[in-house]
Design an enzyme around this catalytic site. Structure first.
Site, PDB file in Angstrom:
ATOM      1  N   SER A  46       0.832  -1.220   0.000  1.00 34.30           N
ATOM      2  CA  SER A  46       0.000   0.000   0.000  1.00 34.30           C
ATOM      3  C   SER A  46       0.862   1.264   0.000  1.00 34.30           C
ATOM      4  O   SER A  46       0.340   2.364  -0.192  1.00 34.30           O
ATOM      5  CB  SER A  46      -0.935   0.004   1.202  1.00 34.30           C
ATOM      6  OG  SER A  46      -0.178  -0.090   2.390  1.00 34.30           O
ATOM      7  N   HIS A  47       2.165   1.134   0.238  1.00 34.34           N
ATOM      8  CA  HIS A  47       3.028   2.313   0.208  1.00 34.34           C
ATOM      9  C   HIS A  47       4.121   2.215  -0.853  1.00 34.34           C
ATOM     10  O   HIS A  47       5.099   2.942  -0.828  1.00 34.34           O
ATOM     11  CB  HIS A  47       3.619   2.573   1.602  1.00 34.34           C
ATOM     12  CG  HIS A  47       2.554   3.031   2.537  1.00 34.34           C
ATOM     13  ND1 HIS A  47       1.699   2.151   3.154  1.00 34.34           N
ATOM     14  CD2 HIS A  47       2.139   4.274   2.878  1.00 34.34           C
ATOM     15  CE1 HIS A  47       0.815   2.829   3.870  1.00 34.34           C
ATOM     16  NE2 HIS A  47       1.057   4.111   3.714  1.00 34.34           N
ATOM     17  N   GLU A 187      -8.385   0.385   2.939  1.00 32.23           N
ATOM     18  CA  GLU A 187      -8.840  -1.009   3.129  1.00 32.23           C
ATOM     19  C   GLU A 187     -10.349  -1.064   3.322  1.00 32.23           C
ATOM     20  O   GLU A 187     -11.015  -1.996   2.873  1.00 32.23           O
ATOM     21  CB  GLU A 187      -8.145  -1.631   4.342  1.00 32.23           C
ATOM     22  CG  GLU A 187      -6.714  -2.020   4.065  1.00 32.23           C
ATOM     23  CD  GLU A 187      -6.047  -2.610   5.301  1.00 32.23           C
ATOM     24  OE1 GLU A 187      -6.708  -3.351   6.037  1.00 32.23           O
ATOM     25  OE2 GLU A 187      -4.878  -2.271   5.520  1.00 32.23           O
TER      26      GLU A 187
HETATM   27  P1  NDP Z   1      -0.345  -3.323  10.004  1.00 31.79           P
HETATM   28  O1  NDP Z   1      -1.561  -3.381  10.888  1.00 31.79           O
HETATM   29  O2  NDP Z   1      -0.334  -4.163   8.796  1.00 31.79           O
HETATM   30  O3  NDP Z   1       0.956  -3.704  10.858  1.00 31.79           O
HETATM   31  C1  NDP Z   1       1.331  -2.936  11.971  1.00 31.79           C
HETATM   32  C2  NDP Z   1       2.558  -3.514  12.618  1.00 31.79           C
HETATM   33  O4  NDP Z   1       2.214  -4.728  13.287  1.00 31.79           O
HETATM   34  C3  NDP Z   1       3.673  -3.887  11.642  1.00 31.79           C
HETATM   35  O5  NDP Z   1       4.882  -3.488  12.194  1.00 31.79           O
HETATM   36  C4  NDP Z   1       3.550  -5.406  11.518  1.00 31.79           C
HETATM   37  O6  NDP Z   1       4.796  -6.035  11.216  1.00 31.79           O
HETATM   38  C5  NDP Z   1       3.091  -5.775  12.894  1.00 31.79           C
HETATM   39  N1  NDP Z   1       2.329  -7.013  12.938  1.00 31.79           N
HETATM   40  C6  NDP Z   1       1.318  -7.379  12.131  1.00 31.79           C
HETATM   41  N2  NDP Z   1       0.844  -8.588  12.492  1.00 31.79           N
HETATM   42  C7  NDP Z   1       1.583  -8.987  13.550  1.00 31.79           C
HETATM   43  C8  NDP Z   1       1.584 -10.153  14.371  1.00 31.79           C
HETATM   44  N3  NDP Z   1       0.741 -11.153  14.188  1.00 31.79           N
HETATM   45  N4  NDP Z   1       2.502 -10.222  15.383  1.00 31.79           N
HETATM   46  C9  NDP Z   1       3.377  -9.219  15.585  1.00 31.79           C
HETATM   47  N5  NDP Z   1       3.430  -8.090  14.841  1.00 31.79           N
HETATM   48  C10 NDP Z   1       2.536  -7.983  13.838  1.00 31.79           C
HETATM   49  O7  NDP Z   1      -0.045  -1.809   9.596  1.00 31.79           O
HETATM   50  P2  NDP Z   1      -1.046  -0.582   9.361  1.00 31.79           P
HETATM   51  O8  NDP Z   1      -2.075  -0.996   8.377  1.00 31.79           O
HETATM   52  O9  NDP Z   1      -1.503  -0.031  10.666  1.00 31.79           O
HETATM   53  O10 NDP Z   1      -0.057   0.494   8.690  1.00 31.79           O
HETATM   54  C11 NDP Z   1       0.513   0.197   7.419  1.00 31.79           C
HETATM   55  C12 NDP Z   1       1.488   1.262   7.008  1.00 31.79           C
HETATM   56  O11 NDP Z   1       0.815   2.455   6.692  1.00 31.79           O
HETATM   57  C13 NDP Z   1       2.563   1.650   8.011  1.00 31.79           C
HETATM   58  O12 NDP Z   1       3.806   1.426   7.362  1.00 31.79           O
HETATM   59  C14 NDP Z   1       2.342   3.134   8.269  1.00 31.79           C
HETATM   60  O13 NDP Z   1       3.538   3.888   8.451  1.00 31.79           O
HETATM   61  C15 NDP Z   1       1.659   3.550   6.998  1.00 31.79           C
HETATM   62  N6  NDP Z   1       0.846   4.757   7.163  1.00 31.79           N
HETATM   63  C16 NDP Z   1       1.347   5.948   6.724  1.00 31.79           C
HETATM   64  C17 NDP Z   1       0.599   7.113   6.866  1.00 31.79           C
HETATM   65  C18 NDP Z   1       1.166   8.440   6.463  1.00 31.79           C
HETATM   66  O14 NDP Z   1       0.461   9.414   6.526  1.00 31.79           O
HETATM   67  N7  NDP Z   1       2.430   8.549   6.086  1.00 31.79           N
HETATM   68  C19 NDP Z   1      -0.765   7.091   7.425  1.00 31.79           C
HETATM   69  C20 NDP Z   1      -1.159   5.790   7.902  1.00 31.79           C
HETATM   70  C21 NDP Z   1      -0.391   4.659   7.753  1.00 31.79           C
HETATM   71  P3  NDP Z   1       5.074  -6.643   9.733  1.00 31.79           P
HETATM   72  O15 NDP Z   1       5.285  -5.451   8.844  1.00 31.79           O
HETATM   73  O16 NDP Z   1       6.272  -7.492   9.888  1.00 31.79           O
HETATM   74  O17 NDP Z   1       3.844  -7.427   9.357  1.00 31.79           O
END
Ligand code: NDP
Length: 331
Positions: A46-47, A187
């Site tokens: 998504s990014h 999403e």
């Molecule tokens: P997710 O909910 O997909 O994941 C959040 C974090 O949780 C990640 O570090 C992920 O690690 C970890 N994680 C996921 N599942 C597990 C698990 N079962 N056990 C342990 N850790 C887990 O992310 P979001 O959808 O909340 O955000 C996605 C991206 O969007 C981020 O990179 C964020 O910076 C970006 N974003 C940017 C914005 C902006 O304005 N610049 C605004 C909003 C979001 P892993 O990656 O290893 O799965």
């Protein structure tokens, strides 16, 4: 949905060319294309390339400067301000991080405030850059309102992401990077399009009732923060750090000045780093490893960041949505 295989180099060139053709100079285009390529490499889809049409829209509307030259100013021995010169955040981050590393290694703690920039990338890029220098990194940023504070029925917060990275000697860092909303609005829109429900309480409908209907959230409703009032407090903290402390726009202010061209709104970013060596002492890594060993040995646990780091080990091509590739080529 048809997909096309692209190597990481092809992904980088696709992003770089689209940015350059639409007004980015080499310096700025390289910073953004690198961030986008790293996102595709790690499976933060998504990014990745998905964001290129938005970056290009912001260049075309002249909201964002494609020839920005961010500059650092030392506010104190521990604090630096990067004026992003109204460019994309990856350029300002590239300019700010090396000095942040230097002051943190010298004084133990460092703060980087990024202003006058446009951010809609993932944040792990910047916190991992600090962890690669054996520093702890925390980063957060605000965005335009789409999330209601606990108790409210209207949006005030952005999806306000926060990232944290902990360095590990000879291992990839432990990194989390997450929005403080229950789910990304994108999403919710996809679920609405595909006719799927979302978990109950992901957001409110237009009358302020909790719902599992993505249509109701996307059309006149609002997202909620994760964890009810606790996530709301963290989202509020992010507004205060990334806007109040940095001295840039709160989400509600960003909305007022944004031209809604589909590109990232203007705002700031807050980054902080710590040297575990200077603060915890020489044994910091061995001590933390004992904790990670306990944590990882528990059934069902995986460390945050592990999925992305596993993806990174695959040096092969990535499958990219073919329509998106065509769209980018036609920009
Ligand atoms: P997710 O909910 O997909 O994941 C959040 C974090 O949780 C990640 O570090 C992920 O690690 C970890 N994680 C996921 N599942 C597990 C698990 N079962 N056990 C342990 N850790 C887990 O992310 P979001 O959808 O909340 O955000 C996605 C991206 O969007 C981020 O990179 C964020 O910076 C970006 N974003 C940017 C914005 C902006 O304005 N610049 C605004 C909003 C979001 P892993 O990656 O290893 O799965």
């Amino acid at each position: 949905m048809s997909e096309t295989s692209l190597t990481l180099e092809e992904i980088y060139k696709l992003a770089l060319n689209a940015l350059k053709i639409n007004g980015c100079d080499e310096y700025n285009a390289e910073a953004v294309a690198t961030t986008v390529t790293y996102a595709e490499r790690d499976g933060s889809v998504s990014h990745g390339l998905f964001r290129i049409p938005g970056y290009v829209a912001a260049l075309k509307s002249k909201k964002v400067k494609g020839d920005a030259r961010p500059k650092n100013t030392f506010l104190s021995q521990n604090a630096i301000r990067v004026d992003g010169d109204y460019g994309f955040a990856p350029t300002a981050i590239k300019v700010g991080i090396p000095d942040l590393v230097k002051i943190t290694k010298k004084h133990g703690v460092g703060v980087l405030t990024i202003t006058n920039t446009h951010h809609f990338a993932a944040l792990w890029h910047e916190t991992e850059a600090l962890a690669e220098e054996n520093l702890i990194g925390i980063a957060c940023t605000a965005y335009k309102p789409s999330v209601a504070p606990a108790g409210a029925k209207k949006p005030l917060f952005g999806t306000n992401p926060i990232s944290f990275a902990w360095p590990r000697k000879n291992k990839t860092p432990v990194v989390y990077d997450m929005a403080t909303s229950t789910m990304a609005m994108g999403e919710v829109q996809v679920a609405a399009r595909d006719g799927h429900k979302v978990p109950f309480g992901t957001g409110l409908d237009k009358d302020g009732n909790k719902t599992d209907d993505p249509q109701a959230i996307a059309n006149g409703g609002v997202l909620l923060t994760f964890g009810d009032y606790k996530g709301s407090a963290i989202a509020m903290m992010i507004e205060l750090l990334a806007a109040g402390l940095v001295g840039d726009l709160f989400s509600f202010e960003a909305q007022k000045v944004d031209n809604n061209d589909g590109g990232p709104a203007r705002g700031g970013e807050f980054i902080m780093s710590f040297s575990p060596e200077l603060i915890a002492g020489e044994n910091w890594n061995e001590h933390a490893e004992k904790f990670f060993k306990e944590l990882s040995s528990m059934d069902g646990v995986r460390l945050p960041g592990q999925r992305r780091h596993n993806n990174r080990n695959d040096e092969g091509p990535r499958k990219i949505n073919s329509e998106l590739i065509e769209k980018i080529k036609n920009l």
